[in-house]
Motif scaffolding. Structure first.
Motif, PDB file in Angstrom:
ATOM      1  N   GLY A 167     -29.267 -11.244  13.108  1.00  0.00           N
ATOM      2  CA  GLY A 167     -28.094 -11.764  12.128  1.00  0.00           C
ATOM      3  C   GLY A 167     -28.149 -13.362  12.080  1.00  0.00           C
TER       4      GLY A 167
ATOM      5  N   ARG B 278     -31.251  -7.815   7.185  1.00  0.00           N
ATOM      6  CA  ARG B 278     -29.904  -7.714   7.325  1.00  0.00           C
ATOM      7  C   ARG B 278     -29.262  -6.165   6.988  1.00  0.00           C
ATOM      8  NH1 ARG B 278     -27.280 -10.028  10.313  1.00  0.00           N
ATOM      9  NH2 ARG B 278     -25.198  -9.807   9.103  1.00  0.00           N
ATOM     10  N   ALA B 279     -29.963  -5.557   5.884  1.00  0.00           N
ATOM     11  CA  ALA B 279     -29.439  -4.408   5.720  1.00  0.00           C
ATOM     12  C   ALA B 279     -29.691  -3.157   6.796  1.00  0.00           C
ATOM     13  CB  ALA B 279     -30.315  -3.772   4.221  1.00  0.00           C
TER      14      ALA B 279
ATOM     15  N   SER C 268     -29.663  -4.025   9.701  1.00  0.00           N
ATOM     16  CA  SER C 268     -29.031  -4.385  10.935  1.00  0.00           C
ATOM     17  C   SER C 268     -27.641  -3.774  10.634  1.00  0.00           C
ATOM     18  CB  SER C 268     -28.763  -5.931  11.048  1.00  0.00           C
ATOM     19  OG  SER C 268     -27.737  -6.196  11.889  1.00  0.00           O
ATOM     20  N   TRP C 269     -27.283  -3.857   9.355  1.00  0.00           N
ATOM     21  CA  TRP C 269     -25.829  -3.345   8.958  1.00  0.00           C
ATOM     22  C   TRP C 269     -25.989  -1.801   9.265  1.00  0.00           C
ATOM     23  CZ3 TRP C 269     -25.777  -6.680   4.214  1.00  0.00           C
ATOM     24  CH2 TRP C 269     -25.289  -7.828   4.562  1.00  0.00           C
ATOM     25  N   ALA C 270     -27.101  -1.131   8.916  1.00  0.00           N
ATOM     26  CA  ALA C 270     -27.420   0.216   8.918  1.00  0.00           C
ATOM     27  C   ALA C 270     -27.401   0.849  10.702  1.00  0.00           C
ATOM     28  CB  ALA C 270     -28.314   0.629   8.166  1.00  0.00           C
TER      29      ALA C 270
ATOM     30  N   THR D 155     -31.272  -1.546  14.670  1.00  0.00           N
ATOM     31  CA  THR D 155     -31.663  -2.380  15.679  1.00  0.00           C
ATOM     32  C   THR D 155     -32.064  -1.893  16.989  1.00  0.00           C
ATOM     33  OG1 THR D 155     -29.379  -2.605  16.615  1.00  0.00           O
ATOM     34  CG2 THR D 155     -30.044  -4.166  14.626  1.00  0.00           C
TER      35      THR D 155
END
Length: 69
Positions: free
Chosen positions: A23, A48-49, A51-53, A56
């Motif tokens: 992040g 980032r993609a 992480s958003w999906a 993690t």
């Protein structure tokens, strides 16, 4: 000599991916070289993609390039 040391593009991508998944801001890119910065930014965007999906931790271990190398 380790393989990571020989390939700065792969290393930059990996570092960018790790920053993206955790992040961190893209403004934290440590590279001044345009080519290396491009690889870092590509890794950051992918991180980032992921992480958003929700890729993690344990759920994203199959996607992490550090594990795949």
């Amino acid at each position: 000599m380790k393989r990571q040391k020989r390939d700065p593009a792969q290393r930059a991508f990996l570092r960018g991916y790790q920053a993206g998944v955790s992040g961190k801001s893209r403004d934290l890119c440590p590279n001044n070289n345009i080519d290396t910065r491009q690889y870092w930014m590509s890794g950051w965007r992918e991180g980032r993609a992921d992480s958003w999906a929700g890729m993690t931790g344990v759920s994203g271990i199959h996607k992490n390039p550090a594990v795949l190398s």
